[in-house]
Write an enzyme that holds these catalytic residues in place. Structure first.
Site, PDB file in Angstrom:
ATOM      1  N   SER A 284      58.618  34.108  45.952  1.00 42.44           N
ATOM      2  CA  SER A 284      58.916  35.550  47.361  1.00 42.44           C
ATOM      3  C   SER A 284      60.647  35.030  47.642  1.00 42.44           C
ATOM      4  O   SER A 284      60.953  36.063  48.473  1.00 42.44           O
ATOM      5  CB  SER A 284      58.219  36.145  48.605  1.00 42.44           C
TER       6      SER A 284
ATOM      7  N   ASP B  33      57.142  39.065  58.319  1.00 42.26           N
ATOM      8  CA  ASP B  33      55.769  39.538  57.922  1.00 42.26           C
ATOM      9  C   ASP B  33      55.346  38.308  58.164  1.00 42.26           C
ATOM     10  O   ASP B  33      53.985  38.644  57.816  1.00 42.26           O
ATOM     11  CB  ASP B  33      55.327  39.611  57.303  1.00 42.26           C
TER      12      ASP B  33
ATOM     13  N   HIS C 148      57.007  35.729  55.225  1.00 43.69           N
ATOM     14  CA  HIS C 148      59.488  35.921  55.397  1.00 43.69           C
ATOM     15  C   HIS C 148      60.237  35.645  55.988  1.00 43.69           C
ATOM     16  O   HIS C 148      59.884  36.290  57.294  1.00 43.69           O
ATOM     17  CB  HIS C 148      58.864  36.754  53.816  1.00 43.69           C
TER      18      HIS C 148
END
Length: 378
Positions: free
Chosen positions: A34, A342, A345
């Site tokens: 991610s 969040d 990340h």
């Protein structure tokens, strides 16, 4: 001491730049999780919803961030468009490269589903297979001419492209989330990196020559680890991070660096650059105010708790009150001063700051600027 070291590296980088002509990378092929996913997981399992993308794209853009990732800034600096995800069939242009990363990816395949664990089935070995297929089929399709010729890379691009890697964080957290001890997680790291070497060698066989490899960040500073795993007060460092998890990340990075050194011996025509993003990310947590950030351990977009993070109500999450859905996991007032987006990340602002520090080679081994990463300096 660190400042002097960085200054010396910058001078060395400058001397290298003066001695050799800059690289002209026509494309980027990215592999990762991610931290560099520009839409892979969203294309496969559903779009990362609002408020993701709000700070730059003004709406969801496949990234688990309020805006751009480090790989986006890399593309910008090389004069290339942002990378389309390999899995995204809608509106993608692959003439300047492709992104095989998906959020939740690991180097070593996980024996769980995405729903069970949150880890992607598209591990690095799958990404390697996808690249192999992309390289072969892109040339067959390109020969059809017309629109296909403009949307796919020329055969010559593959040997001249930059191959970027940012993966490994999820291998560590996957172990912890399976209730492994720190010693057990450390024990499987050599096997994980053995597999990493295999996939880099596979890409080398397919023509890859310029490799830009990020190490993994301080997972013990992220809310999803701090909130979810059992941590005793004595394990919290002066910054507020969980020291045992960061020590394992540093061990992973030590072994990754050794793997890169070994790959240099095994791949004589490759230029491999190891990039220390761990030090920079930890500096953001430990010296946030110095760099213009606030409350570094708190998620910008989340709901409740010490870290504004709730495993069951993620960024953009809603709850039902008297039959009505109410948005509770909102974005913070100013993401530009937040380090973490969040709880998992980094924000666009943090990503941009990290990129600005690595682009000149000051945190690289060898100390090679991004624009010189096609040249061997060892």
């Amino acid at each position: 001491m660190k400042t002097l070291y960085t200054f010396i590296l910058s001078l060395l980088s400058l001397s290298l730049a003066c001695a050799t002509s800059p690289c002209h990378f026509p494309a980027i092929f990215n592999f990762g999780d991610s931290n560099s996913d520009t839409g892979g997981l969203s294309a496969a399992f559903g779009q990362a919803g609002p408020p993701a993308g709000e700070s730059f794209f003004h709406g969801p853009a496949g990234r688990y961030c309020d805006g751009r990732l480090v790989v986006d800034f890399i593309a910008e600096s090389l004069g290339l468009p942002y990378l389309s995800a390999f899995l995204d069939a809608l509106g993608s242009n692959f003439s300047h490269g492709a992104n095989f990363a998906t959020a939740g990816s690991t180097i070593r395949p996980q024996n769980t589903t995405l729903h069970q664990s949150g880890f992607s089935p598209i591990s690095l070995n799958v990404q390697s297979y996808q690249f192999n297929d992309f390289k072969r089929r892109s040339q067959l399709i390109r020969k059809k001419g017309g629109v296909f010729k403009g949307l796919l890379p020329k055969a010559s691009v593959f040997s001249r492209a930059l191959y970027t890697f940012d993966i490994g964080q999820n291998d560590l957290t996957a172990g912890y989330f399976l209730n492994m001890t720190t010693d057990e997680v450390r024990a499987f790291i050599p096997d994980v990196l053995g597999q990493f070497k295999t996939y880099v060698k596979n890409i080398y066989k397919l023509g890859g020559r310029s490799f830009w490899i990020h190490n993994t960040g301080p997972v013990g500073c992220l809310a999803y680890v701090l909130d979810r795993l059992p941590i005793t007060p004595g394990q919290i460092d002066e910054v507020g991070c969980a020291a045992p998890f960061n020590e394992v990340a540093k061990y992973f990075n030590l072994k990754l660096k050794e793997a890169v050194v070994q790959l240099r011996k095994e791949l004589p025509s490759a230029a491999l650059t190891y990039v220390d993003v761990y030090s920079l990310k930890y500096e953001l947590f430990s010296q946030a105010r110095k760099h213009g950030f606030e409350h570094p351990l708190r998620a910008c977009c989340g709901h409740g708790g010490k870290y504004n993070y709730n495993l069951h109500i993620g960024c953009g999450g809603k709850i039902k009150v008297k039959g009505k859905e109410i948005l509770v996991a909102k974005s913070c007032k100013d993401p530009s001063v937040a380090v973490v987006w969040d709880g998992v990340h980094y924000t666009q602002a943090a990503n941009e700051w990290i990129f600005d520090q690595i682009v000149n080679g000051a945190y690289s081994d060898p100390p090679v600027p991004l624009k010189m990463a096609c040249h061997k300096h060892y």
